[in-house]
Design a protein around this motif. Sequence first.
Motif, PDB file in Angstrom:
ATOM      1  N   PHE A  61      22.330  31.161  -2.725  1.00  0.00           N
ATOM      2  CA  PHE A  61      21.909  31.879  -3.939  1.00  0.00           C
ATOM      3  C   PHE A  61      22.733  31.472  -5.152  1.00  0.00           C
ATOM      4  N   LYS A  62      23.514  30.410  -5.047  1.00  0.00           N
ATOM      5  CA  LYS A  62      24.302  29.930  -6.177  1.00  0.00           C
ATOM      6  C   LYS A  62      23.543  28.828  -6.905  1.00  0.00           C
ATOM      7  N   THR A  63      24.031  28.518  -8.083  1.00  0.00           N
ATOM      8  CA  THR A  63      23.557  27.341  -8.806  1.00  0.00           C
ATOM      9  C   THR A  63      24.394  26.139  -8.380  1.00  0.00           C
ATOM     10  N   ASP A  64      23.916  24.941  -8.647  1.00  0.00           N
ATOM     11  CA  ASP A  64      24.669  23.746  -8.260  1.00  0.00           C
ATOM     12  C   ASP A  64      26.057  23.689  -8.896  1.00  0.00           C
ATOM     13  N   PRO A  65      26.219  23.964 -10.198  1.00  0.00           N
ATOM     14  CA  PRO A  65      27.577  23.948 -10.763  1.00  0.00           C
ATOM     15  C   PRO A  65      28.483  25.015 -10.154  1.00  0.00           C
ATOM     16  N   ASP A  66      27.940  26.204  -9.915  1.00  0.00           N
ATOM     17  CA  ASP A  66      28.750  27.271  -9.330  1.00  0.00           C
ATOM     18  C   ASP A  66      29.171  26.914  -7.915  1.00  0.00           C
ATOM     19  N   ALA A  67      28.278  26.327  -7.126  1.00  0.00           N
ATOM     20  CA  ALA A  67      28.624  25.949  -5.758  1.00  0.00           C
ATOM     21  C   ALA A  67      29.667  24.843  -5.725  1.00  0.00           C
ATOM     22  N   ALA A 106      33.637  31.053  -2.881  1.00  0.00           N
ATOM     23  CA  ALA A 106      33.405  32.364  -3.485  1.00  0.00           C
ATOM     24  C   ALA A 106      32.357  33.125  -2.684  1.00  0.00           C
ATOM     25  N   LEU A 107      32.606  34.418  -2.463  1.00  0.00           N
ATOM     26  CA  LEU A 107      31.718  35.256  -1.660  1.00  0.00           C
ATOM     27  C   LEU A 107      30.689  35.993  -2.501  1.00  0.00           C
ATOM     28  N   TRP A 108      30.572  35.623  -3.767  1.00  0.00           N
ATOM     29  CA  TRP A 108      29.540  36.223  -4.601  1.00  0.00           C
ATOM     30  C   TRP A 108      29.051  35.188  -5.606  1.00  0.00           C
ATOM     31  N   PRO A 109      27.751  34.935  -5.676  1.00  0.00           N
ATOM     32  CA  PRO A 109      27.240  33.926  -6.628  1.00  0.00           C
ATOM     33  C   PRO A 109      27.360  34.411  -8.055  1.00  0.00           C
ATOM     34  N   SER A 110      27.722  33.496  -8.935  1.00  0.00           N
ATOM     35  CA  SER A 110      27.879  33.845 -10.347  1.00  0.00           C
ATOM     36  C   SER A 110      27.315  32.716 -11.218  1.00  0.00           C
ATOM     37  N   PRO A 111      26.104  32.884 -11.715  1.00  0.00           N
ATOM     38  CA  PRO A 111      25.206  34.033 -11.526  1.00  0.00           C
ATOM     39  C   PRO A 111      24.312  33.828 -10.304  1.00  0.00           C
ATOM     40  N   PRO A 112      23.735  34.897  -9.727  1.00  0.00           N
ATOM     41  CA  PRO A 112      22.810  34.738  -8.591  1.00  0.00           C
ATOM     42  C   PRO A 112      21.551  33.992  -9.013  1.00  0.00           C
ATOM     43  N   SER A 113      21.057  33.145  -8.134  1.00  0.00           N
ATOM     44  CA  SER A 113      19.883  32.343  -8.442  1.00  0.00           C
ATOM     45  C   SER A 113      19.067  32.112  -7.165  1.00  0.00           C
ATOM     46  N   THR A 114      17.777  32.170  -7.302  1.00  0.00           N
ATOM     47  CA  THR A 114      16.857  31.882  -6.188  1.00  0.00           C
ATOM     48  C   THR A 114      16.183  30.530  -6.362  1.00  0.00           C
ATOM     49  N   ALA A 115      16.778  29.668  -7.179  1.00  0.00           N
ATOM     50  CA  ALA A 115      16.166  28.366  -7.464  1.00  0.00           C
ATOM     51  C   ALA A 115      16.048  27.517  -6.209  1.00  0.00           C
ATOM     52  N   ALA A 116      17.008  27.625  -5.298  1.00  0.00           N
ATOM     53  CA  ALA A 116      16.963  26.817  -4.080  1.00  0.00           C
ATOM     54  C   ALA A 116      15.759  27.195  -3.219  1.00  0.00           C
ATOM     55  N   GLY A 122      23.152  13.930  -5.948  1.00  0.00           N
ATOM     56  CA  GLY A 122      23.981  15.102  -6.172  1.00  0.00           C
ATOM     57  C   GLY A 122      24.268  15.840  -4.873  1.00  0.00           C
ATOM     58  N   THR A 123      25.168  16.812  -4.967  1.00  0.00           N
ATOM     59  CA  THR A 123      25.539  17.571  -3.768  1.00  0.00           C
ATOM     60  C   THR A 123      24.422  18.487  -3.289  1.00  0.00           C
ATOM     61  N   GLN A 124      23.803  19.215  -4.189  1.00  0.00           N
ATOM     62  CA  GLN A 124      22.692  20.116  -3.875  1.00  0.00           C
ATOM     63  C   GLN A 124      23.054  21.073  -2.731  1.00  0.00           C
ATOM     64  N   TYR A 125      24.270  21.620  -2.766  1.00  0.00           N
ATOM     65  CA  TYR A 125      24.711  22.518  -1.709  1.00  0.00           C
ATOM     66  C   TYR A 125      23.811  23.744  -1.555  1.00  0.00           C
ATOM     67  N   PRO A 126      23.426  24.419  -2.629  1.00  0.00           N
ATOM     68  CA  PRO A 126      22.557  25.594  -2.437  1.00  0.00           C
ATOM     69  C   PRO A 126      21.249  25.253  -1.751  1.00  0.00           C
ATOM     70  N   LEU A 127      20.639  24.139  -2.109  1.00  0.00           N
ATOM     71  CA  LEU A 127      19.358  23.757  -1.513  1.00  0.00           C
ATOM     72  C   LEU A 127      19.522  23.417  -0.037  1.00  0.00           C
ATOM     73  N   LYS A 128      20.556  22.692   0.300  1.00  0.00           N
ATOM     74  CA  LYS A 128      20.788  22.311   1.693  1.00  0.00           C
ATOM     75  C   LYS A 128      21.103  23.527   2.559  1.00  0.00           C
ATOM     76  N   LEU A 129      21.945  24.414   2.065  1.00  0.00           N
ATOM     77  CA  LEU A 129      22.318  25.586   2.855  1.00  0.00           C
ATOM     78  C   LEU A 129      21.185  26.596   2.926  1.00  0.00           C
ATOM     79  N   ALA A 130      20.339  26.654   1.902  1.00  0.00           N
ATOM     80  CA  ALA A 130      19.172  27.532   1.973  1.00  0.00           C
ATOM     81  C   ALA A 130      18.216  27.052   3.060  1.00  0.00           C
ATOM     82  N   ALA A 131      17.998  25.748   3.136  1.00  0.00           N
ATOM     83  CA  ALA A 131      17.137  25.203   4.186  1.00  0.00           C
ATOM     84  C   ALA A 131      17.742  25.434   5.565  1.00  0.00           C
ATOM     85  N   ALA A 132      19.051  25.270   5.691  1.00  0.00           N
ATOM     86  CA  ALA A 132      19.701  25.508   6.979  1.00  0.00           C
ATOM     87  C   ALA A 132      19.622  26.975   7.378  1.00  0.00           C
TER      88      ALA A 132
END
Length: 307
Positions: free
Chosen positions: A58-64, A70-80, A268-278
């Motif tokens: 639920f994080k953005t790419d820069p935040d991730a 971090a245990l809380w996304p800042s800001p929360p995002s459902t883009a992934a 790019g890293t795309q951590y939110p997208l990869k972890l959302a799929a996992a």
Amino acid sequence: MTTTAPTRRELRAEERSRRGSPAVGRFPAPWRVLGYTLVGCLALLYILPFVLQAVTSFKTDPDAAANPLALWPSPPSTAAYERLFGLSEAGDSVPFMRWLGNSALVTVLVTTGRVVFDSLAGYALARLPFRGRRVLFVLLLAVMAVPNVVLLIPRFLVLNTFGMFDTYAGMVIPLLVDAAGIFIMKQFFESIPREVEEAARIDGAGVLRTYWSVVLPMARPALITLTIMSFQGSWNEFTHFLVSTQSSQYETLTTGLARFVAGGLGSGTQYPLKLAAAALATIPVAVLFFAFQRHFVRGANAGSVKE
């Protein structure tokens, strides 16, 4: 003068005192608190990666990238998740729904096939007297002892020879029978009293009718165990799909995610997208296991005990 019968709790307390064991516990209270604390810390340490996975999705790419722990996304995002389900036009397309469909199709076919064929083979090894049964069982144990990675190249050669490479048939047929599943069903069938089958034969039932109408309903715990194991194994299968397919249209969640993590879909890293799929790939197996964990343990225990 009236006397009252001792309660069950009083009888258990009297039995414990007769055996010399304390009623509260074997260890003093401080040691029990220390043990519970240690177990709790280990549980939190085990759960932490899953929590980070869910939060990072639920994080953005820069935040991730800036705050990976971090245990809380800042800001929360459902883009992934929007990108995975094709609801967003930003970024390269991810064929997640195709991966999900292929995994669901293969898992349903493989699980159904293993439940049917493993139970038939297990019943034959447990009950049908035929020549070479013990040798066949020894070969079954030998197959279980062979590492799966050793069979990758021979499996590819066989699939290529029969024209099944890069097809759904090549993905499904080699997984329809599992040696471990046959072993579990055989052990469970041997724990069923023979008198039940003899009574069915006296009533005129044949071998298949006895298996289907009498023995199989009694093997429900083992069947549930086999279903869970088959579903989990086929859903998480990776090495077989790696050598049996080549085209992207046959990619499953495991092979698709592997290519995704390796950088095959965008930069790019795309951590939110990869972890959302996992995280989404983990949900079906987790739900199935937690829904039937009681039957899973019961079936495993019943299959390991022979009366």
